[in-house]
Design an enzyme around this catalytic site. Structure first.
Site, short mmCIF file in Angstrom:
data_model
loop_
_atom_site.label_atom_id
_atom_site.label_comp_id
_atom_site.label_asym_id
_atom_site.label_seq_id
_atom_site.Cartn_x
_atom_site.Cartn_y
_atom_site.Cartn_z
N ARG A 151 -20.46 -21.40 39.81
CA ARG A 151 -19.68 -22.47 39.18
C ARG A 151 -18.25 -22.44 39.73
NH1 ARG A 151 -18.89 -23.70 32.72
NH2 ARG A 151 -18.21 -21.54 32.62
N ASP A 180 -14.25 -17.85 25.83
CA ASP A 180 -13.75 -18.18 27.15
C ASP A 180 -12.79 -19.35 27.02
OD1 ASP A 180 -15.31 -20.47 26.90
OD2 ASP A 180 -16.75 -19.91 28.46
#
Length: 532
Positions: free
Chosen positions: A162, A446
């Site tokens: 990613r 996160d």
């Protein structure tokens, strides 16, 4: 060469990653695509302003023929046909990368975005680890002498990388006096060093694409892939990409996004936490109907979340693409078995729901949750690698369903405000220290969850919310007082040096962006200025 790496000599093995040839390739990507990236990111603000004016979103009339068309994405390569459990985590440090590859998951989402930070050592070390992983030589020896190596007694997880979202720049690279595009740096370096090797072994290159807000952004990625394949002599369509549907405008363009990427598409993912963040961001000033209850009380069974996930499964399977479920953020605590047992039960329910809804796999954040997720998908899939055949003709999701935030069960509480401030400070401090993923109260936080936390504070202030548990109104004075109290709490939980270096700047940043009259689109943008 107009693209240069400013700190090439300061990163271990940087000379191996930041070769003249690799930088020349990244420069070509910038020459070809950076201006389009700038235009598309600028168009986001224009569209958000329109939504602020109208108070709603809808499916695009100009792409109705795409939604009605009879087309499918390219058939999946063998390595991506069974994705029943995927583990996510940063590609640096190498110990975490090795643990993810060895976890027993089918896929490792090697995250260079929300679970990472753009500190220079992370940027380069991630590329080093991905290069070693592609060649099966990734290893690590701890300072205590413990060795970590890739297992040879079972398959390793397939790596899906990613890169950073289109909005992020990287000031470690200079392109004719400007910062480089983070997404092009991440993709370009990984593709240059690994594409031919991965293609030869049938293991990629594969990517997860984050934060997109329109099919035009997907078209840009598709053009990047095609250009990169041509430049390095990789067969057209070798790249496969899974798109995270983690913004509310993208939820209205799922068909169109798959269509633009159809020769390179693998599937869509229900990026649940960023999706919540996006809804708050998009409708932050649209009134009380869009004020979401405390984050902890928003379940995937909430009507607007249910509509989003069911539409994603239906859209994917209609087009022959995989539907990937969302993150199980729980982190097991072996010192507290009762809490762990209760949380695992919730994870089981979540993964069972996804499997029975038609998802082809789902995410976990910790190796201990891999068997839990696998068991729930095994129960539905059996020996089948996926359930693409489930077309879900029973699903009929309207624009109103996707926007039905008002019917979400739960309250907005002052206790929730406290938690939001605590998480926002704690996560930002750890992010500033160079770590993009941190366990807080047995949850893996996160950037996405921190974004929800600070955005809820801003939204509550600007809608003058009254808290259900205290009756107090959201005011700058209340937020300032609670911010100080949560800061004092954290001061007692960390050492003085860490607090001075990271937590104090985090408190100031969270205070500034929560109390500002202007909304900051991404927390990581001003945070990045503090580490540049």
């Amino acid at each position: 060469m107009s693209l240069t790496a400013k700190n090439k000599a300061t990163a271990p093995r940087g000379d191996e990653i930041l070769t003249d040839e690799a930088l020349a390739f990244v420069e070509k990507l910038h020459t070809e695509f950076a201006a389009r990236r700038d235009e598309l990111v600028g168009a986001r603000r224009t569209r958000r302003d329109e939504v602020a004016h109208t108070g709603t979103l809808d499916f695009l009339p100009e792409t109705a023929d795409v939604r009605a068309g009879d087309w499918r994405v390219a058939e999946a390569p063998e390595a991506l046909r069974d994705r029943r459990v995927e583990i996510t985590g940063p590609a640096s440090p190498s110990k975490m990368a090795i643990n993810a590859l060895n976890s027993g998951a089918k896929v490792w989402l090697a995250d260079l975005e929300d679970a990472s930070t753009p500190h220079w050592l992370n940027v380069v070390d991630s590329q080093v680890n991905l290069k070693d992983a592609a060649r099966g030589v990734l290893a690590y020896t701890s300072p205590e002498g413990k060795q970590y190596t890739l297992r040879d007694d079972a398959p390793l997880a397939v790596v899906v990388v990613r890169p950073r979202g289109w909005h992020m720049d990287d000031d470690n690279f200079d392109v004719e006096g400007s910062d480089a595009v983070g997404a092009l740096v991440d993709f370009g370096l990984h593709f240059f060093h690994n594409a031919a090797h991965l293609a030869a072994s049938g293991q990629g290159p594969f990517y997860y694409l984050p934060k997109m807000e329109s099919h035009l952004e997907a078209r840009l990625w598709n053009d990047v892939f095609t250009f990169a394949e041509q430049e390095l002599g990789i067969a057209y369509g070798t790249v496969r990409a899974t798109v995270l549907i983690e913004t509310i405008p993208a939820a209205f363009e799922m068909d169109e996004i798959l269509y633009e990427l159809r020769d390179h598409a693998s599937g869509l993912n229900a990026g649940r936490w960023d999706y919540l963040f996006s809804i708050i961001k998009y409708f932050r000033d649209a009134g009380s109907d869009y004020v979401i209850p405390d984050r902890a009380s928003v379940a995937m069974t909430a009507p607007f979340m249910r509509a989003y996930t069911e539409l994603l499964v239906q859209t994917c399977h209609k087009r022959g693409a995989f539907a990937m479920g969302g993150m199980a953020a729980f982190i097991p605590n072996r010192r507290d078995p009762e809490v762990t047992e209760a949380a695992i039960a919730k994870v089981r329910d979540d993964k069972s729901r996804e499997a029975n809804d038609g998802f082809d796999g789902s995410w976990v954040a910790h190796p201990d949750l891999v068997p839990i997720c696998r068991e729930e998908f095994d129960a539905v899939l059996g020996d089948k690698p996926n359930q693409l055949e489930r077309q879900r003709p029973d699903v009929n999701v309207t624009a109103a369903d996707l926007l039905d935030v008002a019917s979400t069960p739960g309250d907005v509480t002052e206790e929730g405000l406290r938690l939001n401030l605590y998480v926002a400070i704690a996560y930002t401090a750890v992010w500033l220290s160079g770590n993009g993923a941190v366990a807080i109260h047995n949850l893996m936080e996160d950037a996405a969850t921190a974004e929800i936390s600070r955005s809820q504070v801003w939204q509550q202030l600007h809608n003058k919310v009254r808290y259900a548990d205290t009756g107090n109104e959201a005011t700058p004075e209340l937020v300032t007082r609670l911010l100080a109290e949560e800061s004092d709490k954290l001061k007692c939980e960390v050492d003085a040096e860490a607090f001075n270096h990271y937590y104090e700047p985090a408190v100031e940043l969270i205070r500034d962006i929560c109390l500002s009259s202007d909304y900051e689109d991404f927390l990581t943008t001003p945070a990045y200025k503090l580490v540049r």
